[in-house]
Design an enzyme around this catalytic site. Structure first.
Site, PDB file in Angstrom:
ATOM      1  N   CYS A   2      44.286  20.762  54.022  1.00 36.57           N
ATOM      2  CA  CYS A   2      44.511  19.330  54.331  1.00 36.57           C
ATOM      3  C   CYS A   2      45.107  18.386  53.318  1.00 36.57           C
ATOM      4  O   CYS A   2      44.545  18.765  52.265  1.00 36.57           O
ATOM      5  CB  CYS A   2      44.092  18.545  55.446  1.00 36.57           C
ATOM      6  SG  CYS A   2      43.123  19.520  57.178  1.00 36.57           S
ATOM      7  N   ARG A  27      50.529  21.119  52.458  1.00 34.30           N
ATOM      8  CA  ARG A  27      49.026  21.557  52.222  1.00 34.30           C
ATOM      9  C   ARG A  27      48.579  22.013  54.122  1.00 34.30           C
ATOM     10  O   ARG A  27      47.529  22.196  54.238  1.00 34.30           O
ATOM     11  CB  ARG A  27      48.602  20.378  51.882  1.00 34.30           C
ATOM     12  CG  ARG A  27      48.280  20.189  50.964  1.00 34.30           C
ATOM     13  CD  ARG A  27      47.429  19.470  49.434  1.00 34.30           C
ATOM     14  NE  ARG A  27      46.025  19.464  49.957  1.00 34.30           N
ATOM     15  CZ  ARG A  27      45.432  20.140  49.178  1.00 34.30           C
ATOM     16  NH1 ARG A  27      45.381  21.030  48.329  1.00 34.30           N
ATOM     17  NH2 ARG A  27      43.754  20.682  49.269  1.00 34.30           N
ATOM     18  N   TRP A  75      46.193  21.160  58.505  1.00 36.91           N
ATOM     19  CA  TRP A  75      46.587  22.472  58.825  1.00 36.91           C
ATOM     20  C   TRP A  75      45.255  22.939  59.273  1.00 36.91           C
ATOM     21  O   TRP A  75      44.559  22.698  58.736  1.00 36.91           O
ATOM     22  CB  TRP A  75      46.995  23.161  57.349  1.00 36.91           C
ATOM     23  CG  TRP A  75      46.778  24.400  57.436  1.00 36.91           C
ATOM     24  CD1 TRP A  75      48.004  24.990  57.937  1.00 36.91           C
ATOM     25  CD2 TRP A  75      46.017  25.445  57.632  1.00 36.91           C
ATOM     26  NE1 TRP A  75      47.814  26.098  57.686  1.00 36.91           N
ATOM     27  CE2 TRP A  75      47.371  26.295  57.534  1.00 36.91           C
ATOM     28  CE3 TRP A  75      44.818  25.702  57.427  1.00 36.91           C
ATOM     29  CZ2 TRP A  75      46.559  28.077  57.740  1.00 36.91           C
ATOM     30  CZ3 TRP A  75      43.983  27.441  57.525  1.00 36.91           C
ATOM     31  CH2 TRP A  75      44.962  28.571  57.434  1.00 36.91           C
ATOM     32  N   GLY A 102      38.867  19.973  54.276  1.00 37.96           N
ATOM     33  CA  GLY A 102      36.990  20.604  53.356  1.00 37.96           C
ATOM     34  C   GLY A 102      37.459  21.443  54.804  1.00 37.96           C
ATOM     35  O   GLY A 102      37.333  20.808  55.782  1.00 37.96           O
ATOM     36  N   GLU A 481      50.053  47.967  49.050  1.00 33.72           N
ATOM     37  CA  GLU A 481      50.407  46.863  49.080  1.00 33.72           C
ATOM     38  C   GLU A 481      51.300  46.478  47.707  1.00 33.72           C
ATOM     39  O   GLU A 481      52.038  45.942  47.383  1.00 33.72           O
ATOM     40  CB  GLU A 481      48.881  46.008  48.600  1.00 33.72           C
ATOM     41  CG  GLU A 481      48.757  44.458  49.060  1.00 33.72           C
ATOM     42  CD  GLU A 481      49.954  43.989  49.872  1.00 33.72           C
ATOM     43  OE1 GLU A 481      50.369  44.553  51.098  1.00 33.72           O
ATOM     44  OE2 GLU A 481      50.558  42.739  49.817  1.00 33.72           O
ATOM     45  N   GLU A 488      59.225  44.128  47.462  1.00 33.65           N
ATOM     46  CA  GLU A 488      60.143  42.762  48.030  1.00 33.65           C
ATOM     47  C   GLU A 488      60.794  41.842  47.221  1.00 33.65           C
ATOM     48  O   GLU A 488      61.566  40.898  47.873  1.00 33.65           O
ATOM     49  CB  GLU A 488      59.172  42.712  49.472  1.00 33.65           C
ATOM     50  CG  GLU A 488      57.934  41.624  49.066  1.00 33.65           C
ATOM     51  CD  GLU A 488      56.584  41.440  50.060  1.00 33.65           C
ATOM     52  OE1 GLU A 488      57.299  40.902  50.994  1.00 33.65           O
ATOM     53  OE2 GLU A 488      55.423  41.017  49.901  1.00 33.65           O
ATOM     54  N   HIS A 504      54.710  67.530  47.345  1.00 31.76           N
ATOM     55  CA  HIS A 504      55.249  68.208  48.529  1.00 31.76           C
ATOM     56  C   HIS A 504      56.621  67.316  48.247  1.00 31.76           C
ATOM     57  O   HIS A 504      57.334  67.698  49.334  1.00 31.76           O
ATOM     58  CB  HIS A 504      54.035  68.175  49.628  1.00 31.76           C
ATOM     59  CG  HIS A 504      53.002  68.430  49.023  1.00 31.76           C
ATOM     60  ND1 HIS A 504      53.023  70.133  49.932  1.00 31.76           N
ATOM     61  CD2 HIS A 504      51.939  67.908  49.013  1.00 31.76           C
ATOM     62  CE1 HIS A 504      51.095  70.265  49.315  1.00 31.76           C
ATOM     63  NE2 HIS A 504      50.841  68.943  48.990  1.00 31.76           N
ATOM     64  N   LYS A 603      59.379  34.235  56.363  1.00 30.99           N
ATOM     65  CA  LYS A 603      58.108  33.466  56.571  1.00 30.99           C
ATOM     66  C   LYS A 603      57.542  34.241  57.884  1.00 30.99           C
ATOM     67  O   LYS A 603      55.942  35.198  57.963  1.00 30.99           O
ATOM     68  CB  LYS A 603      57.250  33.037  56.189  1.00 30.99           C
ATOM     69  CG  LYS A 603      55.891  32.259  55.815  1.00 30.99           C
ATOM     70  CD  LYS A 603      55.241  33.188  54.443  1.00 30.99           C
ATOM     71  CE  LYS A 603      53.833  33.306  54.739  1.00 30.99           C
ATOM     72  NZ  LYS A 603      53.339  34.798  53.633  1.00 30.99           N
TER      73      LYS A 603
HETATM   74  C1  F6R Z   1      54.434  41.281  52.764  1.00 35.65           C
HETATM   75  C2  F6R Z   1      54.479  40.872  53.653  1.00 35.65           C
HETATM   76  C3  F6R Z   1      54.759  40.938  55.368  1.00 35.65           C
HETATM   77  C4  F6R Z   1      53.748  40.013  56.168  1.00 35.65           C
HETATM   78  C5  F6R Z   1      54.646  40.943  57.631  1.00 35.65           C
HETATM   79  C6  F6R Z   1      53.579  40.547  58.954  1.00 35.65           C
HETATM   80  O1  F6R Z   1      54.156  40.249  51.875  1.00 35.65           O
HETATM   81  O2  F6R Z   1      54.271  38.916  54.204  1.00 35.65           O
HETATM   82  O3  F6R Z   1      54.963  42.112  55.369  1.00 35.65           O
HETATM   83  O4  F6R Z   1      52.286  39.943  55.754  1.00 35.65           O
HETATM   84  O5  F6R Z   1      55.170  40.253  57.915  1.00 35.65           O
HETATM   85  O6  F6R Z   1      53.496  39.265  58.584  1.00 35.65           O
HETATM   86  P1  F6R Z   1      51.785  38.353  59.769  1.00 35.65           P
HETATM   87  O7  F6R Z   1      50.621  38.805  58.750  1.00 35.65           O
HETATM   88  O8  F6R Z   1      52.457  36.973  60.076  1.00 35.65           O
HETATM   89  O9  F6R Z   1      52.050  39.117  61.071  1.00 35.65           O
END
Ligand code: F6R
Length: 608
Positions: A2, A27, A75, A102, A481, A488, A504, A603
């Site tokens: 926060c 934040r 948050w 916190g 990962e 990306e 393969h 996002k």
């Molecule tokens: C990659 C990334 C995405 C998310 C995916 C799921 O860096 O951020 O692959 O992991 O879109 O998103 P959440 O976790 O919000 O369900």
């Protein structure tokens, strides 16, 4: 995470607080509030939603007149985002106001103690116990009440505190959450971060753990927890405001990479009590855990990758069958959801459409669903039977880093909890694993110290066409990962392969100089993966290896080696991911890509 601000001086406080909160909205932004002393009372306004709602509610602060106040942008951690849970929080007489960033770890215990003494609680937050605890200890001396409160609370906090009966003073304290203070020509200020006060002063005092700030309109004084005065030197800030919002980092992604030690610690700490794992929010007895015969872990993207890791950890430790599914596949494949099945959905945003649909499908089939979620109050958090929050704080860069790391932690803890209930590991083994878990934040920090080395290496690959990541077992999970992080944000084609599978078909893509990143953290598989490295090396590949300290044998096959510190074999992904994140970041940076907002991505993916 926060943001807090405070001002006392000769100007109207509310507009200054709103201005500061605006700079701290990164934040957290699910609710905001302010309290201002109007010459008689502590008047306040708080509202769920973005700061602009608080602005409208207070007519840009005009409705809260006064020259001393505190503000907060939230948050949510404890308690859903709502007007009631928004800060400031008060004692019953509304004579003490508190804003907090916190987590108070022992708040339930304190709440019980205070309730026993007749204190009534108006919110679901951990913060409210601080207001009541201050009331409990307040006998006319704010410093005495504050220091006694500090001795009782456990966890992390940066607090701004107002006492109605001491109108010319504003107090602030800090432990493990950021806090700064400064003085302008018209008064004194506190904040969670520099940009909130940069408009008023460039000379900033960094408050250290367990230090107390007492401010009047002219004087800024610092004390220890024993109330001894401290001399402090101001630091002159040279950055501009927009850079400072990223705390000096060039991108949110890099900032979030660096926040991982703290995020991991925040996710671990509330679940470790006196060397035992306690996951209250799981809401399951040992017997109920033992009744689970099969687990599905369902998620998308990076969250799915943590599920792949978790499969190895759950199966290895708790000896329970685990299926990991992409949510978009799971929801349309008619999975067997019978008695004895439990579904774990993993999501940073808590809003991913496919993951939410998978959750609903599982619930409709009458199966217990646990959500591992970062955003408090999100749809998945609300609809899952139980929620285990990851305390990564708001993640702003589109490519996940710290949320990924905290999801791993939540899954390790769960796997250990299952293993304990199922009797598949000894107390001794669990104790050793807990020690290793606790070391992870420090080990991550060590790896972050090598960022320049990674940057130099990454700069050689900004023009790469294809990159391959290979590994076996848990190392395959981390390869997934590493590959996603690179492609990306840098737009370089990359693929992750189980090391034994490359030959393969895909090995035909290896050309002279193709970068192959091999991950080798599982000792029993070292030799097997080295053989696969040699297969691609003889076809011209350049070999990067990420491996455990001490595995020098890899140097025979690899052209470049990154060593990670020793940890339990189930936790290596938490360390191996760090150089892979940095590699992706620096390749993208070298190519001049928009690191925080890569093309075509969002996002929160709320469409299927
Ligand atoms: C990659 C990334 C995405 C998310 C995916 C799921 O860096 O951020 O692959 O992991 O879109 O998103 P959440 O976790 O919000 O369900």
């Amino acid at each position: 995470m926060c943001g807090i601000v405070g001002y006392i001086g000769t100007e109207q406080a509310a507009p200054i607080l709103l201005d500061g909160l605006d700079k701290l909205e990164y934040r957290g932004y699910d609710s905001a509030g302010m309290a201002v002393y109007d010459g008689e009372k502590l008047q306040y306004a708080k509202a769920r939603g973005r700061l602009k709602i608080l602005r409208e509610l207070t007519h840009d602060g005009a409705k809260l007149p006064g020259v001393c106040g505190i503000g907060h942008t939230r948050w949510a951690t404890h308690g859903v985002p709502s007007d009631k849970n928004a800060h400031p929080h008060f004692n019953e007489a509304e004579s003490i106001a508190v804003v907090h960033n916190g987590i108070i770890e022992n708040y339930l215990k304190l709440k019980k103690m205070l309730a026993g003494k007749g204190y009534k609680f108006a919110s679901e937050t951990d913060t409210e116990v601080i207001a009541h605890l201050l009331d409990y200890y307040y006998k006319g001396d704010p410093m005495e009440a504050i220091t006694k409160m500090m001795h009782r609370v456990e966890g992390s906090y940066a607090l701004g505190i107002l006492f109605r009966d001491h109108p010319g003073e504003l107090y602030a304290v800090r432990k493990d959450s950021p806090l700064i203070a400064g003085r302008s020509a018209h008064g004194c200020l506190i904040a969670s971060d520099v940009p909130a006060i940069l408009k008023y002063t460039r000379d900033v005092y960094f408050i250290q753990n367990e230090e107390i700030v007492r401010m009047t309109d002219q004087e800024l004084a610092f004390f220890t927890i024993d109330q001894d005065p401290i001399e402090k030197q101001a630091t002159t800030i040279e950055w501009d405001v927009s850079a400072a919002e990223k705390a000096g980092y060039e991108h949110f992604m890099l900032k979030e990479i660096y926040e991982q030690p703290r995020a991991v610690l925040d996710t671990l700490n509330p679940r470790i009590r006196e060397d035992r794992i306690e996951i209250e929010e799981l809401g399951m007895t040992d017997e109920e855990i033992r009744a689970v015969k099969r687990l599905y872990i369902v998620a998308c993207g990076s969250a799915y990758h943590t599920g792949v890791t978790a499969k190895y950890v759950f199966e290895g430790l708790a000896r329970i069958p685990v299926e990991v599914d992409l949510a978009s596949e799971f929801r349309y494949r008619n999975p067997i959801l019978d008695e004895g099945t439990m579904v774990i959905v993993v999501s940073q945003s808590g809003e991913t459409a496919d993951t939410l649909a998978a959750l609903r499908m599982a619930k409709e089939a009458g199966v217990r669903v646990l959500g591992i979620v970062n955003v408090v109050g999100s749809s998945i958090a609300r609809e899952a039977d139980n929620v285990m929050y990851t305390w990564a704080g708001p993640e702003i860069a589109v490519a996940t880093t710290k949320a990924y790391s905290t999801q791993l932690i939540a899954e390790y803890l769960l796997a250990m909890r299952f293993a304990k209930a199922r009797g598949t590991v000894t107390e001794e083994e669990l104790a050793g694993m807990l020690l290793d878990l606790r070391r992870l934040p420090q080990q991550i920090e060590l790896l972050l110290d090598h960022k320049e080395k990674l940057q130099r290496f990454a700069n050689r690959y900004v023009a790469a066409k294809d990159v391959f990541f290979i590994g076996r077992g848990l190392d395959y999970a981390i390869s997934l990962e590493g590959s996603l992080k690179l492609k990306e944000i840098s737009y370089i084609h990359s693929e992750a392969y189980a090391a034994g599978e490359l030959k393969h078909g895909t090995i035909s893509l290896i050309e002279d100089g193709t970068l192959v990143a091999a991950v080798l953290t599982q000792e029993d598989l070292y030799k097997k993966t080295i053989s696969n490295m040699v297969e691609v090396k003889t076809r011209g590949a350049f070999l990067l290896a990420v491996t455990n300290e001490g595995n020098t044998a890899v140097e025979k096959a690899a052209d470049y080696v990154i060593y990670i510190p020793q940890t339990n074999k189930y936790f290596t992904n938490s360390l191996a991911v760090i150089p892979l994140q940095l590699f992706g970041y620096y390749v993208a940076l070298g190519k001049g890509c928009d690191v925080d907002k890569p093309r075509n991505l969002a996002k929160s993916v709320t469409v299927e």
